[in-house]
Write a protein that holds these residues in place. Structure first.
Motif, PDB file in Angstrom:
ATOM      1  N   GLY A 324       0.791  -1.226   0.000  1.00 43.06           N
ATOM      2  CA  GLY A 324       0.000   0.000   0.000  1.00 43.06           C
ATOM      3  C   GLY A 324       0.814   1.261   0.000  1.00 43.06           C
ATOM      4  O   GLY A 324       0.266   2.353  -0.119  1.00 43.06           O
ATOM      5  N   ASP A 325       2.157   1.148   0.126  1.00 46.89           N
ATOM      6  CA  ASP A 325       3.017   2.329   0.119  1.00 46.89           C
ATOM      7  C   ASP A 325       3.229   2.757  -1.325  1.00 46.89           C
ATOM      8  O   ASP A 325       3.636   1.948  -2.173  1.00 46.89           O
ATOM      9  CB  ASP A 325       4.362   2.002   0.771  1.00 46.89           C
ATOM     10  N   GLY A 326       2.957   4.029  -1.649  1.00 45.92           N
ATOM     11  CA  GLY A 326       3.082   4.514  -3.015  1.00 45.92           C
ATOM     12  C   GLY A 326       4.517   4.732  -3.416  1.00 45.92           C
ATOM     13  O   GLY A 326       5.460   4.420  -2.697  1.00 45.92           O
ATOM     14  N   GLY A 327       4.722   5.276  -4.627  1.00 46.16           N
ATOM     15  CA  GLY A 327       6.052   5.545  -5.136  1.00 46.16           C
ATOM     16  C   GLY A 327       6.707   6.701  -4.413  1.00 46.16           C
ATOM     17  O   GLY A 327       6.114   7.353  -3.554  1.00 46.16           O
ATOM     18  N   SER A 328       7.945   6.994  -4.795  1.00 46.52           N
ATOM     19  CA  SER A 328       8.706   8.011  -4.066  1.00 46.52           C
ATOM     20  C   SER A 328       8.123   9.407  -4.230  1.00 46.52           C
ATOM     21  O   SER A 328       8.386  10.285  -3.428  1.00 46.52           O
ATOM     22  CB  SER A 328      10.162   8.000  -4.531  1.00 46.52           C
ATOM     23  N   GLY A 329       7.309   9.631  -5.279  1.00 45.43           N
ATOM     24  CA  GLY A 329       6.699  10.940  -5.439  1.00 45.43           C
ATOM     25  C   GLY A 329       5.510  11.149  -4.541  1.00 45.43           C
ATOM     26  O   GLY A 329       5.044  12.268  -4.359  1.00 45.43           O
ATOM     27  N   GLU A 330       4.950  10.073  -3.968  1.00 43.29           N
ATOM     28  CA  GLU A 330       3.779  10.179  -3.107  1.00 43.29           C
ATOM     29  C   GLU A 330       4.183  10.279  -1.643  1.00 43.29           C
ATOM     30  O   GLU A 330       3.978  11.286  -0.985  1.00 43.29           O
ATOM     31  CB  GLU A 330       2.870   8.970  -3.330  1.00 43.29           C
ATOM     32  N   SER A 331       4.774   9.229  -1.127  1.00 41.15           N
ATOM     33  CA  SER A 331       5.112   9.214   0.287  1.00 41.15           C
ATOM     34  C   SER A 331       6.599   9.397   0.549  1.00 41.15           C
ATOM     35  O   SER A 331       7.023   9.493   1.691  1.00 41.15           O
ATOM     36  CB  SER A 331       4.656   7.879   0.908  1.00 41.15           C
ATOM     37  N   GLY A 332       7.395   9.451  -0.503  1.00 40.83           N
ATOM     38  CA  GLY A 332       8.828   9.583  -0.341  1.00 40.83           C
ATOM     39  C   GLY A 332       9.511   8.232  -0.265  1.00 40.83           C
ATOM     40  O   GLY A 332       8.883   7.190  -0.086  1.00 40.83           O
ATOM     41  N   LEU A 333      10.812   8.247  -0.416  1.00 42.01           N
ATOM     42  CA  LEU A 333      11.628   7.039  -0.339  1.00 42.01           C
ATOM     43  C   LEU A 333      12.493   7.124   0.901  1.00 42.01           C
ATOM     44  O   LEU A 333      13.238   8.092   1.089  1.00 42.01           O
ATOM     45  CB  LEU A 333      12.509   6.915  -1.587  1.00 42.01           C
ATOM     46  N   GLU A 334      12.414   6.132   1.760  1.00 41.27           N
ATOM     47  CA  GLU A 334      13.207   6.085   2.987  1.00 41.27           C
ATOM     48  C   GLU A 334      14.526   5.379   2.674  1.00 41.27           C
ATOM     49  O   GLU A 334      14.542   4.181   2.371  1.00 41.27           O
ATOM     50  CB  GLU A 334      12.448   5.342   4.078  1.00 41.27           C
ATOM     51  N   ILE A 335      15.621   6.123   2.740  1.00 34.29           N
ATOM     52  CA  ILE A 335      16.938   5.588   2.405  1.00 34.29           C
ATOM     53  C   ILE A 335      17.710   5.295   3.679  1.00 34.29           C
ATOM     54  O   ILE A 335      17.907   6.178   4.519  1.00 34.29           O
ATOM     55  CB  ILE A 335      17.731   6.581   1.537  1.00 34.29           C
ATOM     56  N   GLY A 336      18.157   4.068   3.830  1.00 32.64           N
ATOM     57  CA  GLY A 336      19.010   3.715   4.951  1.00 32.64           C
ATOM     58  C   GLY A 336      20.464   3.998   4.596  1.00 32.64           C
ATOM     59  O   GLY A 336      20.968   3.525   3.567  1.00 32.64           O
ATOM     60  N   HIS A 337      21.143   4.808   5.421  1.00 30.38           N
ATOM     61  CA  HIS A 337      22.552   5.125   5.168  1.00 30.38           C
ATOM     62  C   HIS A 337      23.374   4.787   6.402  1.00 30.38           C
ATOM     63  O   HIS A 337      22.857   4.235   7.386  1.00 30.38           O
ATOM     64  CB  HIS A 337      22.728   6.579   4.742  1.00 30.38           C
ATOM     65  N   ALA A 338      24.644   5.122   6.380  1.00 25.94           N
ATOM     66  CA  ALA A 338      25.556   4.678   7.435  1.00 25.94           C
ATOM     67  C   ALA A 338      25.248   5.288   8.796  1.00 25.94           C
ATOM     68  O   ALA A 338      25.689   4.765   9.826  1.00 25.94           O
ATOM     69  CB  ALA A 338      26.994   4.992   7.049  1.00 25.94           C
ATOM     70  N   SER A 339      24.491   6.396   8.843  1.00 25.65           N
ATOM     71  CA  SER A 339      24.189   7.053  10.117  1.00 25.65           C
ATOM     72  C   SER A 339      22.718   7.014  10.491  1.00 25.65           C
ATOM     73  O   SER A 339      22.328   7.581  11.508  1.00 25.65           O
ATOM     74  CB  SER A 339      24.655   8.519  10.075  1.00 25.65           C
ATOM     75  N   GLY A 340      21.898   6.391   9.657  1.00 22.07           N
ATOM     76  CA  GLY A 340      20.465   6.357   9.951  1.00 22.07           C
ATOM     77  C   GLY A 340      19.646   6.333   8.685  1.00 22.07           C
ATOM     78  O   GLY A 340      19.996   5.645   7.715  1.00 22.07           O
ATOM     79  N   ASN A 341      18.573   7.114   8.647  1.00 24.41           N
ATOM     80  CA  ASN A 341      17.675   7.150   7.501  1.00 24.41           C
ATOM     81  C   ASN A 341      17.473   8.572   7.006  1.00 24.41           C
ATOM     82  O   ASN A 341      17.605   9.542   7.758  1.00 24.41           O
ATOM     83  CB  ASN A 341      16.303   6.560   7.858  1.00 24.41           C
ATOM     84  N   LEU A 342      17.115   8.696   5.734  1.00 24.66           N
ATOM     85  CA  LEU A 342      16.778   9.980   5.127  1.00 24.66           C
ATOM     86  C   LEU A 342      15.635   9.750   4.149  1.00 24.66           C
ATOM     87  O   LEU A 342      15.686   8.821   3.343  1.00 24.66           O
ATOM     88  CB  LEU A 342      17.982  10.565   4.384  1.00 24.66           C
ATOM     89  N   ARG A 343      14.604  10.605   4.227  1.00 21.08           N
ATOM     90  CA  ARG A 343      13.463  10.476   3.315  1.00 21.08           C
ATOM     91  C   ARG A 343      13.539  11.566   2.250  1.00 21.08           C
ATOM     92  O   ARG A 343      13.671  12.745   2.554  1.00 21.08           O
ATOM     93  CB  ARG A 343      12.137  10.578   4.081  1.00 21.08           C
ATOM     94  N   VAL A 344      13.456  11.145   1.002  1.00 21.07           N
ATOM     95  CA  VAL A 344      13.451  12.060  -0.134  1.00 21.07           C
ATOM     96  C   VAL A 344      12.328  11.658  -1.074  1.00 21.07           C
ATOM     97  O   VAL A 344      11.748  10.577  -0.944  1.00 21.07           O
ATOM     98  CB  VAL A 344      14.804  12.059  -0.887  1.00 21.07           C
ATOM     99  N   ALA A 345      12.011  12.528  -2.030  1.00 21.46           N
ATOM    100  CA  ALA A 345      10.925  12.239  -2.956  1.00 21.46           C
ATOM    101  C   ALA A 345      11.302  12.671  -4.357  1.00 21.46           C
ATOM    102  O   ALA A 345      12.007  13.660  -4.546  1.00 21.46           O
ATOM    103  CB  ALA A 345       9.640  12.952  -2.510  1.00 21.46           C
ATOM    104  N   ALA A 346      10.846  11.913  -5.351  1.00 22.01           N
ATOM    105  CA  ALA A 346      11.033  12.261  -6.761  1.00 22.01           C
ATOM    106  C   ALA A 346       9.725  11.996  -7.480  1.00 22.01           C
ATOM    107  O   ALA A 346       9.075  10.978  -7.242  1.00 22.01           O
ATOM    108  CB  ALA A 346      12.158  11.428  -7.377  1.00 22.01           C
ATOM    109  N   GLN A 347       9.351  12.907  -8.360  1.00 15.77           N
ATOM    110  CA  GLN A 347       8.069  12.780  -9.043  1.00 15.77           C
ATOM    111  C   GLN A 347       8.268  12.944 -10.544  1.00 15.77           C
ATOM    112  O   GLN A 347       8.963  13.852 -10.998  1.00 15.77           O
ATOM    113  CB  GLN A 347       7.095  13.849  -8.536  1.00 15.77           C
TER     114      GLN A 347
END
Length: 357
Positions: A324-347
């Motif tokens: 049910g989670d939409g694409g990165s342009g809707e709810s964003g993309l949660e990226i796991g990196h070396a220090s935690g997470n970052l949410r970004v979006a592309a449409q």
């Protein structure tokens, strides 16, 4: 002894990076004279890697310069030029933008009285409003809109917003990269393909905010959750990542030879799928000027979000979203990196053009 000289400057953190800021009008008109000023201010070159005689921090994310001045570009308030400064060498690289430091350009422009942005509410009445500064990044020729709170005519510093990789909290800031595709190559997919084979592995070459190369951690034969220290200690992995990056740059048309590839672009990162129970949708380990990044550069995160929407890319194949989670342009993309997470979006619009959500 030669006469001593000084220049006004400011020191700002943007995201997980820091930089020295100069007002363009305070610098020499001749750009050729900038490099020696920047190297002296940041403390490079330093064979010991500490930049003790300047304001650098000994790693690529703390060895940066930003130049800001009023813009005459339609739709922009200020021009912003970014320079990545070598730590142990005397390189001054203008070939790319820094997404993290882009976050500090708007606040600097307001604080330095370069702009008087239109306030559009959203704050707590008379003393606090949201302002938007329209930024023309001269490195890429792309526009960025920075929206942030202003208090009594100055960019707000304190707040309760936090990001992984930075201790403490500060005021929130939103960056919208306007039409970021083709920052250096003119195309989202410079080779026209979602995947190219380079040095025997599948690589996605994409240009969104900055040119990037994305390869699967499994294809490299490494864990996708290596720490920066583990990456830095693996000389074979570092050499292979740089070889793939350089060969990718030639394929993207950024350089004619691998020897002519600049240090800062294209960026390279390896990706993997998150483990069950993780909140991230995809896991990324990114490099920055030959060093493993302790978090993730913002421009790399934007390119990851864009690549996640390209069918068949090395990023898309590793993205795992809850039902049910939409694409990165809707709810964003949660990226796991070396220090935690970052949410970004592309449409992408109906014609497949990348833009802002």
């Amino acid at each position: 002894m030669p006469a001593q000289q000084s220049l006004p400057a400011a020191y700002y953190r943007g995201g997980t990076s820091r930089a020295i800021f100069f007002n363009r009008d305070d610098l020499p008109k001749a750009r050729a004279e900038w490099d020696s000023i920047f190297l002296g201010a940041i403390g490079s070159p330093d064979p010991y890697g500490r930049q003790l005689d300047g304001l650098g921090g000994g790693i690529s994310s703390l060895s940066k310069i930003c130049v800001v001045g009023k813009s005459e570009i339609p739709g922009a308030d200020v021009d912003y030029t970014f320079a990545a400064i070598g730590v142990r060498d005397a390189s001054v690289d203008y070939s790319s933008n820094c997404g993290n430091m882009s976050a500090a350009v708007g606040p600097y422009a307001v604080d330095a009285k370069l702009v008087h942005p239109l306030l559009h509410g959203g704050g707590d009445g008379r003393t606090k409003n949201l302002a938007t500064v329209r930024i023309n990044n001269t490195n890429t020729g792309k526009l960025i809109h920075a929206t942030f709170p202003v208090v009594d005519g100055e960019a707000a510093a304190s707040g309760d917003f936090c990001i992984d990789g930075v201790s403490g909290t500060a005021a929130p800031l939103r960056l919208d990269f306007i039409n970021p595709a083709g920052s250096r190559t003119g195309k989202l997919l410079p080779t026209g393909s979602a995947v190219d084979v380079i040095d025997g592995v599948r690589v996605t070459l994409i240009d969104a905010a900055n040119p990037c190369c994305f390869v699967s951690a499994a294809d490299l034969g490494v864990s996708g959750t290596l720490t920066p220290a583990e990456i830095d200690a693996d000389e074979q992995l570092l050499a292979r990542l740089d070889r793939i990056r350089r060969l990718g740059a030639v394929k993207m048309g950024l350089a004619k030879t691998v020897e002519g590839v600049p240090g800062s672009v294209p960026k390279i990162a390896f990706v993997s799928a998150p483990h069950p129970g993780e909140s991230a949708h995809v896991v990324v380990r990114a490099m920055s000027v030959g060093q493993p990044h302790k978090a993730i550069p913002v421009t790399v995160a934007l390119a990851i979000a864009a690549a996640s929407e390209v069918p068949g890319s090395t990023v898309a194949e590793h993205v795992i979203r809850p039902a049910g989670d939409g694409g990165s342009g809707e709810s964003g993309l949660e990226i796991g990196h070396a220090s935690g997470n970052l949410r970004v979006a592309a449409q992408f619009d109906e014609q497949g053009v990348l833009g802002c959500p």
